[in-house]
Design a protein around this motif. Structure first.
Motif, PDB file in Angstrom:
ATOM      1  N   PRO A  56       0.809  -1.236   0.000  1.00  0.00           N
ATOM      2  CA  PRO A  56       0.000   0.000   0.000  1.00  0.00           C
ATOM      3  C   PRO A  56       0.831   1.270   0.000  1.00  0.00           C
ATOM      4  O   PRO A  56       0.351   2.320  -0.425  1.00  0.00           O
ATOM      5  CB  PRO A  56      -0.826  -0.127   1.287  1.00  0.00           C
ATOM      6  N   GLY A  57       2.070   1.202   0.477  1.00  0.00           N
ATOM      7  CA  GLY A  57       2.911   2.395   0.501  1.00  0.00           C
ATOM      8  C   GLY A  57       3.654   2.654  -0.784  1.00  0.00           C
ATOM      9  O   GLY A  57       4.345   3.671  -0.912  1.00  0.00           O
ATOM     10  N   GLY A  58       3.537   1.752  -1.752  1.00  0.00           N
ATOM     11  CA  GLY A  58       4.270   1.927  -2.997  1.00  0.00           C
ATOM     12  C   GLY A  58       5.706   1.464  -2.876  1.00  0.00           C
ATOM     13  O   GLY A  58       6.091   0.792  -1.920  1.00  0.00           O
ATOM     14  N   ALA A  59       6.503   1.821  -3.851  1.00  0.00           N
ATOM     15  CA  ALA A  59       7.893   1.376  -3.925  1.00  0.00           C
ATOM     16  C   ALA A  59       8.844   2.553  -3.799  1.00  0.00           C
ATOM     17  O   ALA A  59       8.491   3.699  -4.076  1.00  0.00           O
ATOM     18  CB  ALA A  59       8.152   0.636  -5.243  1.00  0.00           C
ATOM     19  N   THR A  60      10.069   2.251  -3.364  1.00  0.00           N
ATOM     20  CA  THR A  60      11.109   3.273  -3.285  1.00  0.00           C
ATOM     21  C   THR A  60      11.641   3.591  -4.677  1.00  0.00           C
ATOM     22  O   THR A  60      11.474   2.826  -5.625  1.00  0.00           O
ATOM     23  CB  THR A  60      12.259   2.793  -2.393  1.00  0.00           C
ATOM     24  N   THR A  61      12.285   4.733  -4.793  1.00  0.00           N
ATOM     25  CA  THR A  61      12.846   5.162  -6.067  1.00  0.00           C
ATOM     26  C   THR A  61      13.971   4.223  -6.492  1.00  0.00           C
ATOM     27  O   THR A  61      14.722   3.717  -5.661  1.00  0.00           O
ATOM     28  CB  THR A  61      13.378   6.589  -5.954  1.00  0.00           C
ATOM     29  N   MET A  62      14.075   3.998  -7.801  1.00  0.00           N
ATOM     30  CA  MET A  62      15.121   3.140  -8.333  1.00  0.00           C
ATOM     31  C   MET A  62      16.490   3.733  -8.003  1.00  0.00           C
ATOM     32  O   MET A  62      16.790   4.876  -8.318  1.00  0.00           O
ATOM     33  CB  MET A  62      14.962   2.985  -9.844  1.00  0.00           C
ATOM     34  N   GLN A  63      17.327   2.915  -7.340  1.00  0.00           N
ATOM     35  CA  GLN A  63      18.645   3.378  -6.912  1.00  0.00           C
ATOM     36  C   GLN A  63      19.729   3.087  -7.940  1.00  0.00           C
ATOM     37  O   GLN A  63      20.671   3.858  -8.096  1.00  0.00           O
ATOM     38  CB  GLN A  63      19.005   2.715  -5.577  1.00  0.00           C
ATOM     39  N   ARG A  64      19.605   1.965  -8.621  1.00  0.00           N
ATOM     40  CA  ARG A  64      20.590   1.589  -9.633  1.00  0.00           C
ATOM     41  C   ARG A  64      19.851   1.143 -10.885  1.00  0.00           C
ATOM     42  O   ARG A  64      18.968   0.293 -10.831  1.00  0.00           O
ATOM     43  CB  ARG A  64      21.494   0.453  -9.123  1.00  0.00           C
ATOM     44  N   SER A  65      20.220   1.731 -12.017  1.00  0.00           N
ATOM     45  CA  SER A  65      19.582   1.372 -13.272  1.00  0.00           C
ATOM     46  C   SER A  65      20.478   1.773 -14.428  1.00  0.00           C
ATOM     47  O   SER A  65      21.203   2.774 -14.349  1.00  0.00           O
ATOM     48  CB  SER A  65      18.210   2.041 -13.407  1.00  0.00           C
ATOM     49  N   GLN A  66      20.429   0.980 -15.472  1.00  0.00           N
ATOM     50  CA  GLN A  66      21.144   1.318 -16.697  1.00  0.00           C
ATOM     51  C   GLN A  66      20.289   2.156 -17.632  1.00  0.00           C
ATOM     52  O   GLN A  66      20.757   2.552 -18.698  1.00  0.00           O
ATOM     53  CB  GLN A  66      21.591   0.033 -17.406  1.00  0.00           C
ATOM     54  N   THR A  67      19.068   2.432 -17.240  1.00  0.00           N
ATOM     55  CA  THR A  67      18.177   3.290 -18.018  1.00  0.00           C
ATOM     56  C   THR A  67      18.337   4.722 -17.544  1.00  0.00           C
ATOM     57  O   THR A  67      18.136   5.016 -16.369  1.00  0.00           O
ATOM     58  CB  THR A  67      16.710   2.851 -17.866  1.00  0.00           C
ATOM     59  N   SER A  68      18.718   5.601 -18.450  1.00  0.00           N
ATOM     60  CA  SER A  68      18.927   7.006 -18.100  1.00  0.00           C
ATOM     61  C   SER A  68      17.598   7.750 -18.145  1.00  0.00           C
ATOM     62  O   SER A  68      16.758   7.484 -19.012  1.00  0.00           O
ATOM     63  CB  SER A  68      19.913   7.668 -19.063  1.00  0.00           C
ATOM     64  N   PRO A  69      17.392   8.694 -17.219  1.00  0.00           N
ATOM     65  CA  PRO A  69      16.171   9.512 -17.283  1.00  0.00           C
ATOM     66  C   PRO A  69      16.123  10.288 -18.586  1.00  0.00           C
ATOM     67  O   PRO A  69      17.134  10.804 -19.056  1.00  0.00           O
ATOM     68  CB  PRO A  69      16.300  10.437 -16.064  1.00  0.00           C
ATOM     69  N   SER A  70      14.948  10.378 -19.185  1.00  0.00           N
ATOM     70  CA  SER A  70      14.792  11.100 -20.446  1.00  0.00           C
ATOM     71  C   SER A  70      14.712  12.588 -20.165  1.00  0.00           C
ATOM     72  O   SER A  70      13.826  13.031 -19.440  1.00  0.00           O
ATOM     73  CB  SER A  70      13.526  10.640 -21.178  1.00  0.00           C
ATOM     74  N   PRO A  71      15.628  13.390 -20.719  1.00  0.00           N
ATOM     75  CA  PRO A  71      15.577  14.840 -20.484  1.00  0.00           C
ATOM     76  C   PRO A  71      14.420  15.475 -21.247  1.00  0.00           C
ATOM     77  O   PRO A  71      13.978  14.966 -22.278  1.00  0.00           O
ATOM     78  CB  PRO A  71      16.927  15.330 -21.016  1.00  0.00           C
ATOM     79  N   GLY A  72      13.923  16.590 -20.721  1.00  0.00           N
ATOM     80  CA  GLY A  72      12.846  17.319 -21.391  1.00  0.00           C
ATOM     81  C   GLY A  72      13.354  18.012 -22.638  1.00  0.00           C
ATOM     82  O   GLY A  72      14.544  18.290 -22.800  1.00  0.00           O
ATOM     83  N   MET A  73      12.439  18.261 -23.536  1.00  0.00           N
ATOM     84  CA  MET A  73      12.823  18.924 -24.774  1.00  0.00           C
ATOM     85  C   MET A  73      13.338  20.329 -24.525  1.00  0.00           C
ATOM     86  O   MET A  73      14.295  20.769 -25.128  1.00  0.00           O
ATOM     87  CB  MET A  73      11.619  18.974 -25.721  1.00  0.00           C
ATOM     88  N   ASN A  74      12.678  21.049 -23.641  1.00  0.00           N
ATOM     89  CA  ASN A  74      13.061  22.429 -23.349  1.00  0.00           C
ATOM     90  C   ASN A  74      13.475  22.532 -21.904  1.00  0.00           C
ATOM     91  O   ASN A  74      12.695  22.901 -21.038  1.00  0.00           O
ATOM     92  CB  ASN A  74      11.905  23.398 -23.641  1.00  0.00           C
ATOM     93  N   SER A  75      14.688  22.140 -21.598  1.00  0.00           N
ATOM     94  CA  SER A  75      15.192  22.222 -20.238  1.00  0.00           C
ATOM     95  C   SER A  75      15.497  23.655 -19.881  1.00  0.00           C
ATOM     96  O   SER A  75      15.775  24.483 -20.750  1.00  0.00           O
ATOM     97  CB  SER A  75      16.464  21.367 -20.099  1.00  0.00           C
ATOM     98  N   PRO A  76      15.465  23.988 -18.581  1.00  0.00           N
ATOM     99  CA  PRO A  76      15.786  25.368 -18.196  1.00  0.00           C
ATOM    100  C   PRO A  76      17.185  25.741 -18.650  1.00  0.00           C
ATOM    101  O   PRO A  76      18.136  24.980 -18.491  1.00  0.00           O
ATOM    102  CB  PRO A  76      15.692  25.322 -16.660  1.00  0.00           C
ATOM    103  N   GLY A  77      17.296  26.898 -19.241  1.00  0.00           N
ATOM    104  CA  GLY A  77      18.604  27.363 -19.691  1.00  0.00           C
ATOM    105  C   GLY A  77      18.985  26.858 -21.058  1.00  0.00           C
ATOM    106  O   GLY A  77      20.056  27.172 -21.557  1.00  0.00           O
ATOM    107  N   MET A  78      18.106  26.045 -21.703  1.00  0.00           N
ATOM    108  CA  MET A  78      18.409  25.530 -23.031  1.00  0.00           C
ATOM    109  C   MET A  78      17.462  26.171 -24.027  1.00  0.00           C
ATOM    110  O   MET A  78      16.260  26.183 -23.837  1.00  0.00           O
ATOM    111  CB  MET A  78      18.254  24.001 -23.072  1.00  0.00           C
TER     112      MET A  78
END
Length: 328
Positions: A56-78
């Protein structure tokens, strides 16, 4: 005498209990994954699975992964890659600045090059402006003539059709007439095609069977079986843990794995890969022993609740792709 002897027996019992607690092996989490969150869940790797009655409490954030987070198209400062900064035309802002400076200088008695001064120098100012305009026009004509051959060559190459040696028309990848598929520094990652996946009784039986088989293979340090039941990424994490045990001279023994409760958190498909995240509460005997003597050096928790993610390719069975711990 009876009171004294009774106190003596209680004291001896307390001392024996304290001694037993002192020599008892500590409780640690040494099962596969080591009590951490690791692996990949496709595009949902860094998205928390849905809560279930089992977790019921859900899962913890992934600590180790070979999958990189997908960056946003318009990141701040870009800057937006589809937009270019406005470039002033040649002779625009620069020439206007000179003209303004010249008029101001004429009124104050200067002019561009130290004219006659005052209102009487207007004729000289106009002459100077005319000369400057002539120079600018000559320069623009010169640069325009230099750019015409390159533009003509570009237009000729475009009219000839796609170059067989290139991926597609205009030098872009095949199937993309504008070359937008080229993985440049601002190219957006391709979004997978999402679809629904139905999970049935046979799938749940496969998940329960994988739970026990992976624990057993890990206990036997059977890397071949682990590679058949898990993704290469998870096998790499398991191998690191097994090497760590070997360096410490210990073995993690896991037996009597029994699923107590389980339910589906979510199931989905990405392109040709199916995913299913299942919350499972299971009992087990988890001990760590010395390799030589077999002496127990650590005891694991007799019960665990984790979220296991499985993935399946067309024509193949389910394999483990991630383990996540539950929030407490």
């Amino acid at each position: 005498m009876s009171v004294t002897s009774s106190r003596g027996r209680r004291r001896a019992a307390l001392l024996a209990l304290a001694a037993a607690l002192t020599v008892a092996a500590p409780i640690v989490e040494a099962r596969p994954g080591g009590g951490g969150s690791m692996g990949s869940r496709g595009s949902r790797t860094y998205t928390a699975p849905s809560a279930t009655p089992t977790a019921p409490g859900g899962a913890t954030t992934m600590q180790r992964s070979q999958t990189s987070p997908s960056p946003g198209m318009n990141s701040p400062g870009m800057a937006n890659p589809g937009m270019q900064a406005a470039r002033p035309r040649f002779g625009g802002g620069f020439f206007a600045g000179l003209l303004g400076a010249g008029l101001l200088g004429a009124l104050l008695g200067g002019g561009f090059f130290g004219g006659l001064g005052g209102i009487a120098s207007m004729l000289g100012l106009l002459l100077q402006v005319g000369l400057l305009i002539g120079v600018v026009m000559l320069a623009m004509r010169f640069f325009r003539r230099r750019s015409e051959p390159a533009a003509a060559s570009y237009a000729r190459n475009a009219s000839d059709g796609p170059n067989p040696g290139m991926g597609g028309p205009m030098g872009g990848p095949a199937g993309n007439p504008m070359g937008g598929g080229n993985a440049g520094p601002y190219a957006a990652p391709r979004q997978p095609q999402m679809r629904q996946v139905q999970i049935g009784p046979n799938d749940y039986q496969a998940f329960e069977r994988l739970l026990g088989d992976i624990q057993d293979a890990y206990s036997r340090e059977d890397r071949v079986t682990l590679s058949n039941l898990s993704t290469p990424e998870m096998v790499g994490y398991f191998d690191e843990e097994l090497q760590g045990n070997a360096s410490r001279g210990v073995v993690n023994r896991i037996t009597d794995v029994k699923l107590l409760q389980g339910d589906l958190a979510e199931a989905w498909g990405e392109d040709r890969t199916d995913y299913a995240t299942v919350a499972m509460r299971y009992a087990l005997k988890d001990v760590t022993v010395e390799r030589g003597s077999g002496r127990v050096v650590a005891n694991g928790d007799p019960e665990a609740t984790e979220l296991w993610t499985f993935q399946r390719q067309p024509g193949r069975g389910w394999v483990l792709s991630a383990i996540q711990q539950t929030k407490r």
